[in-house]
Design an enzyme around this catalytic site. Structure first.
Site, PDB file in Angstrom:
ATOM      1  N   GLN A 215       0.816  -1.206   0.000  1.00 53.50           N
ATOM      2  CA  GLN A 215       0.000   0.000   0.000  1.00 53.50           C
ATOM      3  C   GLN A 215       0.855   1.263   0.000  1.00 53.50           C
ATOM      4  OE1 GLN A 215      -2.728  -2.213   3.206  1.00 53.50           O
ATOM      5  NE2 GLN A 215      -3.259  -0.064   3.038  1.00 53.50           N
ATOM      6  N   PHE A 246      -6.057  -3.892   3.498  1.00 55.17           N
ATOM      7  CA  PHE A 246      -6.743  -3.560   4.761  1.00 55.17           C
ATOM      8  C   PHE A 246      -5.825  -2.932   5.801  1.00 55.17           C
ATOM      9  CE2 PHE A 246      -8.707  -7.605   3.170  1.00 55.17           C
ATOM     10  CZ  PHE A 246      -9.795  -7.009   2.563  1.00 55.17           C
ATOM     11  N   GLU A 250       0.542  -1.691   4.561  1.00 61.49           N
ATOM     12  CA  GLU A 250       0.957  -0.287   4.580  1.00 61.49           C
ATOM     13  C   GLU A 250       2.422  -0.166   4.964  1.00 61.49           C
ATOM     14  OE1 GLU A 250      -0.077   3.997   6.724  1.00 61.49           O
ATOM     15  OE2 GLU A 250      -1.549   2.364   6.813  1.00 61.49           O
ATOM     16  N   ARG A 328      -5.679   7.956  17.096  1.00 63.54           N
ATOM     17  CA  ARG A 328      -6.988   7.926  16.428  1.00 63.54           C
ATOM     18  C   ARG A 328      -8.037   7.264  17.317  1.00 63.54           C
ATOM     19  NH1 ARG A 328      -9.433   8.771  11.261  1.00 63.54           N
ATOM     20  NH2 ARG A 328      -7.499   9.584  10.376  1.00 63.54           N
ATOM     21  N   ARG A 360      -7.956  -1.398   8.796  1.00 59.39           N
ATOM     22  CA  ARG A 360      -9.120  -0.589   8.417  1.00 59.39           C
ATOM     23  C   ARG A 360      -9.771   0.092   9.636  1.00 59.39           C
ATOM     24  NH1 ARG A 360     -13.320  -3.350   4.235  1.00 59.39           N
ATOM     25  NH2 ARG A 360     -14.157  -1.452   3.282  1.00 59.39           N
ATOM     26  N   PHE A 362      -7.921   2.085  11.607  1.00 66.41           N
ATOM     27  CA  PHE A 362      -6.669   2.624  12.147  1.00 66.41           C
ATOM     28  C   PHE A 362      -6.808   3.092  13.586  1.00 66.41           C
ATOM     29  CE2 PHE A 362      -2.949   5.523  12.147  1.00 66.41           C
ATOM     30  CZ  PHE A 362      -2.033   4.723  11.510  1.00 66.41           C
ATOM     31  N   THR A 460      -3.737  11.705  10.269  1.00 64.00           N
ATOM     32  CA  THR A 460      -3.461  12.567  11.419  1.00 64.00           C
ATOM     33  C   THR A 460      -2.012  13.052  11.412  1.00 64.00           C
ATOM     34  OG1 THR A 460      -3.133  10.572  12.758  1.00 64.00           O
ATOM     35  CG2 THR A 460      -5.290  11.644  12.860  1.00 64.00           C
ATOM     36  N   ALA A 529      -6.105   5.514   5.421  1.00 66.24           N
ATOM     37  CA  ALA A 529      -6.874   6.592   6.043  1.00 66.24           C
ATOM     38  C   ALA A 529      -8.074   7.002   5.200  1.00 66.24           C
ATOM     39  CB  ALA A 529      -5.982   7.800   6.331  1.00 66.24           C
ATOM     40  N   GLU A 730     -13.036   3.244   5.169  1.00 67.45           N
ATOM     41  CA  GLU A 730     -13.016   2.814   6.563  1.00 67.45           C
ATOM     42  C   GLU A 730     -14.324   3.029   7.335  1.00 67.45           C
ATOM     43  OE1 GLU A 730      -8.541   3.428   8.146  1.00 67.45           O
ATOM     44  OE2 GLU A 730      -9.415   5.190   7.208  1.00 67.45           O
TER      45      GLU A 730
END
Length: 779
Positions: A215, A246, A250, A328, A360, A362, A460, A529, A730
């Site tokens: 990702q 998902f 990442e 988050r 998903r 986060f 964020t 995100a 998400e």
């Protein structure tokens, strides 16, 4: 012959009908995927000299490596090379943000399953067999697996963080009623259909071409360059599509790309590494398990006056993305409710587990579920229907509109969404009939719950809120678009093609979105995100604007017209009474030496957050939604079924309703799995026991609710997002919290809805049965 002015007038009436956005379009790879022709990394034709890699992993959970004997590995059939951390020419640590993630174990074992060495062989089977033969001596040290023990040992991967508004302690002491509770929130395995895989192909002059299921291609590029000790411009990462990510790809796809590149560079041959599923589950991070608690002060009407929430993230052995993930969770501890004077604390605990990572939502789901736990607790305490409690505590447009981090909630759609959904789902009528059912059935009990979602959209980490794109128009009128986002089945490339086609007024069939490559669009952010379309769609639109501006100036100058009057639609270009085919204009522009290529860029406006004060606007906007779930439980066994689900979800002005509905349905089912069946289990010695799909249950087709109604809340985004759409990746995941609340509702019926049951997640049949027994034993 009809006059051009008349043709233009007729066409202008139908411009909206020919728009390429706002319509349901088939996923660009759908046919190829159904036919098995969609190419993933493992399907690519391999260079003639391709060799295969595997990893040797630790059987210990914590300790110091005292000796590494790999003679049997080297002597094994077909083995070409074996490497450890000592063989890395550049950086050993490939952590995404904060240090702590060695590409291969560097003297210390941090979790059971950690990669210690890698082996290269002439076949994948020979590589995997050889990887089992390493003789590793480890001096064992005590390990920690749970957050309580980590707290006691003061083991944190990052410092704790706080957000507060007002004086929560003082207001809590003055509250008419106070409630307390705790919740253990389970983690979740990603179970992407395509496992972790990379193919590294060495090229001349130290260049490396990497195909990977990631990702975040730019991060893979950076880390491959760093471990090889070369410059970034020597590395090209190419990513056409993933079979799911998902969040699990990442940061944690990079390790395997780096190992493949290291072996490819050393041996001057193409190297592929593909983890077997069981090993994949053992060596890659999960959704963070959390241990949370709350205390809330309310008035006699059940309206919150003060709130204290503590979230404890089990981060595993290293920071990875845990700092932002726990943040988050803290940002979303309010969900859609005004918390009054509040204090939110977030801790990032270090344990001897694989480093948990993005998933998903986060961290949002682990925080948001606490808000819903609070609502249920208030409803049981006050005797209100849970929906009434939720409606009474929603943010409003008056004084109760500021979050615990100081952001004003504007254009709050939840009151209208909840009202519309309650009506369309017959919530109140069904509530009465379910109460009657529960009074007349001794064994089976039904539950009903409606829960909202308010999910902030933006990274964020402010610097990640940027995107680039590259668009080419060719002389036959066909268009190629490239951007920094990655396609993992969510339909990003389809939406980008629609945006591109819409800007030029041509058919989607005339647009090709090519694979994500670091030599076309540099320094890209991860596709995460929920920002893939928001960021990359705007960047592509920006590139299209530049080309259209050049074409408009060229066309307008031919007719002494104003460029701002030029319009692109229906495969034609119009200005005043003049009209020309798009292809013809492109060919004329080429001869006239007009640029037909442009790069685009976009950065999200308005966002800021001051971590030192815990205040700011970390999100560009909120996506909203709500779901109603009805369940039936068997009080003798704890087994249950989800009978019906109704969803009303806000995606702004939908770019593609079919894809958006598919994302909502898929996100909900995946969220339902997190909360009900997906039970991660570690042995006390640190081994992951739920390491295959026989011991880890994801939802199957039979778990889909018999009645599953999904509707889009049709209202354009008030912020200037791409065509005023909203993110959809998400937010729907958290709609599934209504299933958990419905299970609690069914259990609570045993007390005539006076007791809020303790039901940790995942709410397996065993946990439901235990909650039923606790309820029956306590009344």
């Amino acid at each position: 012959m009809r006059k051009l002015v008349e043709q233009s007038a007729v066409i202008s009436e139908n411009l909206h009908a020919n728009k390429q956005v706002g319509k349901s379009k088939r996923h660009e790879s759908a046919t190829r995927q159904v036919c098995g022709n969609a190419r993933y990394v493992d399907d690519m034709p391999e260079p003639s000299n391709t060799k295969y890699a595997a990893i040797g992993i630790s059987q210990s959970t914590s300790g110091k490596i005292s000796n590494v004997n790999l003679e049997k590995v080297r002597a094994s059939e077909g083995v070409i090379d074996v490497i450890t951390a000592k063989d890395v020419p550049g950086h050993v640590d490939i952590a995404p943000v904060f240090d702590g993630d060695p590409v291969l174990a560097d003297g210390e074992i941090k979790f059971n399953g950690q990669a210690i060495f890698a082996v290269l062989a002439d076949s994948i089977m020979n590589a995997r067999r050889a990887a089992l033969l390493g003789n590793i001596d480890i001096i064992e040290t005590p390990h920690i697996l749970d957050v309580d023990a980590a707290h006691e040992a003061t083991r944190f991967v990052r410092p704790s963080h706080e957000m507060q508004m007002g004086d929560a302690d003082k207001t809590m002491a003055l509250a008419e009623l106070t409630l307390e509770g705790s919740l253990s929130v389970g983690g979740q395995e990603h179970v992407y259909l395509e496992g972790q895989v990379s193919l590294a192909v060495p090229e001349e002059e130290d260049r490396m071409h990497v195909y990977t299921s990631s990702q975040h291609p730019s991060e893979v590029q950076k880390l491959v360059a760093e471990v090889l000790d070369i410059k970034l411009h020597k590395v090209v990462v190419d990513m056409r599509r993933m079979g799911g990510g998902f969040g699990g790809k990442e940061t944690q796809a990079a390790q395997w790309a780096c190992i493949a590149a290291l072996l490819a560079s050393r041996n001057n041959c193409a190297v592929k590494i593909r983890l077997p599923r069981q090993q994949d589950m053992m060596v890659t991070g999960k959704r963070h398990p959390f241990e949370n608690s709350f205390k809330v002060g309310i008035n006699n009407n059940g309206i919150i006056q003060a709130t204290q929430v503590i979230v404890n993230g089990n981060c595993g052995h290293s920071p990875d993305l845990s700092d932002a993930i726990v943040d988050r969770a803290m940002f979303h501890a309010d969900n859609g409710y005004y918390l009054g004077d509040s204090h939110i604390a977030g801790h990032r605990l270090q344990t001897n587990m694989v480093s948990h990572t993005a998933y998903r939502g986060f961290g949002g789901p682990q925080g948001m579920i606490m808000a819903e736990a609070i609502m249920d607790a208030i409803a049981r305490k006050t005797g209100q229907d849970p929906l009434t409690t939720r409606l009474n505590n929603l943010y409003d447009d008056a004084k109760r509109n500021t979050t615990q981090y100081g952001m004003t909630v504007e254009n709050n759609l939840l009151p209208d969404i909840l009202s519309k959904l309650a009506e369309s789902s017959d919530y109140w009528q069904r509530r009465d009939s379910i109460k009657t059912f529960n009074q007349t059935h001794a064994i089976l009990k039904k539950g009903l719950a409606i829960t909202p979602v308010k999910f902030g959209i933006s990274f964020t980490a402010k610097h990640l809120n940027q995107a680039g794109a590259l668009v080419h128009v060719y002389t036959d009128g066909s268009i190629q678009a490239n951007h920094g986002g990655t396609e993992m089945g969510q339909g990003l490339h389809t939406k980008i093609a629609q945006i591109t086609a819409n800007e030029f007024g041509v058919s989607v069939d005339d647009v090709d979105v090519t694979s994500t490559r670091t030599d076309k669009v540099p320094n890209t952010s991860p596709t995460a995100a929920s920002s893939g379309t928001d960021l990359n769609g705007k960047a592509v639109q920006n590139a299209c604007f530049k080309i259209k501006s050049e074409l408009a100036q060229f066309f307008a100058s031919q007719h002494q017209a104003k460029a701002e009057n030029v319009r692109f639609a229906n495969n034609k270009v119009y200005v005043d009474e003049h009209c020309i085919d798009f292809v013809a204009l492109v060919q004329q522009a080429y001869v006239g030496r007009v640029s037909l290529s442009a790069n685009g860029f976009y950065k999200t406006p308005k966002i800021h957050y001051d971590r030192s004060t815990g205040k700011g606007r970390p999100f560009f906007y909120f996506a909203y939604g709500a779901s109603v779930s009805e369940v039936t439980i068997d009080t003798l066994t704890g087994e249950y079924v989800v009978d019906r689900v109704d969803i009303l979800h806000d995606v702004g002005a939908s770019l593609n309703p079919a894809i958006d509905k598919g994302q909502i349905e898929g996100g909900f089912i995946q969220g339902m799995g997190w909360l009900t069946t997906e039970d991660l289990r570690w042995h006390e010695d640190g081994r992951l026991m739920s390491n295959n799909l026989a011991t880890y249950k994801i939802p199957a087709i039979g778990d889909t609710p018999k009645i599953f109604n999904v509707d889009l809340y049709d209202r354009p985004n008030t912020e200037d997002s791409i065509y005023h759409s909203k993110a959809v990746g998400e937010p729907p995941f958290m709609l599934a919290i209504s299933v958990w609340c419905a299970l609690k509702d069914a259990i609570s019926s045993l007390s005539n809805y006076t007791v809020d049951p303790q039901l940790d997640t995942p709410a397996t049949a065993e946990r439901v049965l235990n909650a039923v027994n606790d309820m029956q034993g306590g009344i």
